[in-house]
Design an enzyme around this catalytic site. Structure first.
Site, PDB file in Angstrom:
ATOM      1  N   ASN A  10      -7.546  -7.202  -1.603  1.00  0.00           N
ATOM      2  CA  ASN A  10      -7.413  -7.312  -3.029  1.00  0.00           C
ATOM      3  C   ASN A  10      -8.003  -8.447  -3.438  1.00  0.00           C
ATOM      4  O   ASN A  10      -7.467  -9.529  -3.314  1.00  0.00           O
ATOM      5  CB  ASN A  10      -6.005  -7.074  -3.602  1.00  0.00           C
ATOM      6  N   TRP A  11      -9.535  -8.397  -4.190  1.00  0.00           N
ATOM      7  CA  TRP A  11     -10.006  -9.710  -4.718  1.00  0.00           C
ATOM      8  C   TRP A  11      -9.451 -10.443  -5.988  1.00  0.00           C
ATOM      9  O   TRP A  11      -9.831 -11.080  -6.233  1.00  0.00           O
ATOM     10  CB  TRP A  11     -11.541  -9.347  -4.540  1.00  0.00           C
ATOM     11  N   LYS A  12      -8.576  -9.730  -6.564  1.00  0.00           N
ATOM     12  CA  LYS A  12      -8.119 -10.134  -7.780  1.00  0.00           C
ATOM     13  C   LYS A  12      -9.172 -10.225  -8.780  1.00  0.00           C
ATOM     14  O   LYS A  12     -10.145  -9.918  -8.692  1.00  0.00           O
ATOM     15  CB  LYS A  12      -7.087 -11.172  -7.671  1.00  0.00           C
ATOM     16  N   HIS A  96       0.549  -3.273  -9.072  1.00  0.00           N
ATOM     17  CA  HIS A  96       0.563  -4.744  -8.378  1.00  0.00           C
ATOM     18  C   HIS A  96       1.577  -5.623  -9.035  1.00  0.00           C
ATOM     19  O   HIS A  96       1.741  -5.363 -10.381  1.00  0.00           O
ATOM     20  CB  HIS A  96      -0.823  -5.095  -8.319  1.00  0.00           C
ATOM     21  N   GLU A  98       1.265  -8.469 -10.079  1.00  0.00           N
ATOM     22  CA  GLU A  98       0.955  -9.386 -11.334  1.00  0.00           C
ATOM     23  C   GLU A  98       0.641  -8.536 -12.238  1.00  0.00           C
ATOM     24  O   GLU A  98       0.890  -9.010 -13.466  1.00  0.00           O
ATOM     25  CB  GLU A  98      -0.476 -10.022 -10.780  1.00  0.00           C
ATOM     26  N   GLU A 168       5.180  -5.399  -1.118  1.00  0.00           N
ATOM     27  CA  GLU A 168       4.666  -6.541  -1.469  1.00  0.00           C
ATOM     28  C   GLU A 168       5.717  -7.439  -1.972  1.00  0.00           C
ATOM     29  O   GLU A 168       5.747  -7.218  -3.042  1.00  0.00           O
ATOM     30  CB  GLU A 168       3.466  -6.662  -2.291  1.00  0.00           C
ATOM     31  N   GLY A 174       0.637 -14.908  -2.512  1.00  0.00           N
ATOM     32  CA  GLY A 174       0.000 -15.814  -2.765  1.00  0.00           C
ATOM     33  C   GLY A 174       0.637 -17.344  -2.525  1.00  0.00           C
ATOM     34  O   GLY A 174       0.346 -18.280  -3.166  1.00  0.00           O
ATOM     35  N   SER A 214       0.896 -12.783   1.503  1.00  0.00           N
ATOM     36  CA  SER A 214       0.349 -13.787   2.663  1.00  0.00           C
ATOM     37  C   SER A 214       0.080 -13.544   3.954  1.00  0.00           C
ATOM     38  O   SER A 214       0.595 -14.157   5.092  1.00  0.00           O
ATOM     39  CB  SER A 214       1.455 -14.947   2.436  1.00  0.00           C
ATOM     40  N   GLY A 235      -4.687 -10.375  -0.159  1.00  0.00           N
ATOM     41  CA  GLY A 235      -5.073 -10.901  -1.241  1.00  0.00           C
ATOM     42  C   GLY A 235      -6.103 -12.099  -0.954  1.00  0.00           C
ATOM     43  O   GLY A 235      -7.132 -12.136  -0.342  1.00  0.00           O
ATOM     44  N   GLY A 236      -5.533 -13.409  -0.756  1.00  0.00           N
ATOM     45  CA  GLY A 236      -6.224 -14.530  -0.693  1.00  0.00           C
ATOM     46  C   GLY A 236      -7.070 -14.358   0.749  1.00  0.00           C
ATOM     47  O   GLY A 236      -8.364 -14.865   0.561  1.00  0.00           O
TER      48      GLY A 236
HETATM   49  C1  PEP Z   1      -1.824  -9.165  -3.101  1.00  0.00           C
HETATM   50  O1  PEP Z   1      -2.278  -9.967  -4.107  1.00  0.00           O
HETATM   51  O2  PEP Z   1      -1.791  -8.073  -3.065  1.00  0.00           O
HETATM   52  C2  PEP Z   1      -1.488 -10.228  -1.920  1.00  0.00           C
HETATM   53  C3  PEP Z   1      -0.781  -9.559  -0.871  1.00  0.00           C
HETATM   54  O3  PEP Z   1      -1.851 -11.559  -2.146  1.00  0.00           O
HETATM   55  P1  PEP Z   1      -1.863 -12.496  -0.851  1.00  0.00           P
HETATM   56  O4  PEP Z   1      -2.333 -12.097   0.339  1.00  0.00           O
HETATM   57  O5  PEP Z   1      -2.715 -13.659  -1.215  1.00  0.00           O
HETATM   58  O6  PEP Z   1      -0.579 -13.038  -0.865  1.00  0.00           O
END
Ligand code: PEP
Length: 251
Positions: A10-12, A96, A98, A168, A174, A214, A235-236
């Protein structure tokens, strides 16, 4: 159990067009060969270009980070599942954390989006998970159960087979703080129980459940080796080809 593994990035709201294309090329170039299914969720404007790079690459798919709950019409700024289908999207993230946090998305709204996606041959990756406060107050199972029940229970037996669920925990997204494999496995097993109660044992056994929060190159293997964890939503660590490819190698 025969479930496939999925590693999704997920590049957001990151990257510009040329960076998105380069990152996709680097991922394709460095990705290890395995049977996992790889999904990239770039921002809307880059979907078509990313898909051009991924096209005909075995096991790679493009998805969107959101879709409208409406089919078409006067909804300025929105993107429909029909449009996403025409771009070649085969998956879409729904709910998600967010989107729930900043755009007030509810379980009922997520349900409508899931139906839109399914009506357009797009598989929803439905995100659930509790906040830190909910975990501290020991309501995390109840919260995840209601997220699942309210968004998924009215789907029919063909529809539910198309849905992927991503657990999640919001406190892990994040933050660099990952759920332990034990915490993640415990919730994934609980989600399977919910799916068995709402549908049946076959739906529960076959449903693909991803962990997100994470997840990185160092912790992915331990998480993915848990019995009920079928891969990750990243994500990251999906923004760097090297890290993402190491995570793919852990599947
Ligand atoms: C996400 O945004 O779905 C996510 C899991 O982010 P991160 O891996 O950065 O915690």
């Amino acid at each position: 159990m025969g479930r496939i593994k999925i590693i999704a990035g997920n590049w957001k709201m990151n990257k510009n067009l040329s960076e998105a294309v380069s990152l996709t090329q680097e991922i394709i170039h460095s990705s290890p060969e395995n049977n996992s299914l790889k999904i990239i969720f770039p921002p809307f404007p880059f979907i078509q270009s990313v898909n051009e790079v991924l096209k005909n690459k075995k096991g790679f798919f493009v998805g969107a980070q959101n879709c409208s709950e409406h089919n078409a019409g006067a909804f300025t700024g929105e993107v429909s599942a029909t449009m996403l289908n025409s771009l070649g999207c085969t998956y879409v993230l729904i709910g998600h954390s967010e989107r729930r946090q900043y755009f007030n998305e509810t379980n009922a709204l997520c349900h409508k989006k899931i139906v839109q996606a399914l009506n357009n041959n797009i598989k929803p990756v439905y995100c659930v998970g509790e906040t830190l406060q909910q975990r501290k107050s020991n309501t995390h199972f109840e919260i995840v159960k209601s997220q699942i029940t309210e968004a998924l229970s009215s789907l029919n037996s063909d529809q539910i087979k198309q849905v992927v669920i991503a657990y999640e925990p919001v406190w892990a997204i994040g933050t660099g703080e990952t759920a332990t494999p034990q915490q993640a496995q415990e919730m994934h097993a609980f989600i399977r129980t919910c799916m068995k109660d709402l549908f049946d044992a076959s739906v529960s056994d076959n449903c693909i459940l991803l962990y997100g929060g994470s997840c990185n190159a160092s912790n992915a293997k331990d998480l993915f080796s848990c019995e009920d964890i079928d891969g990750g939503l990243i994500g990251g660590a999906s923004l760097k080809a090297e890290d993402f490819c190491k995570i793919i190698a852990s599947a």
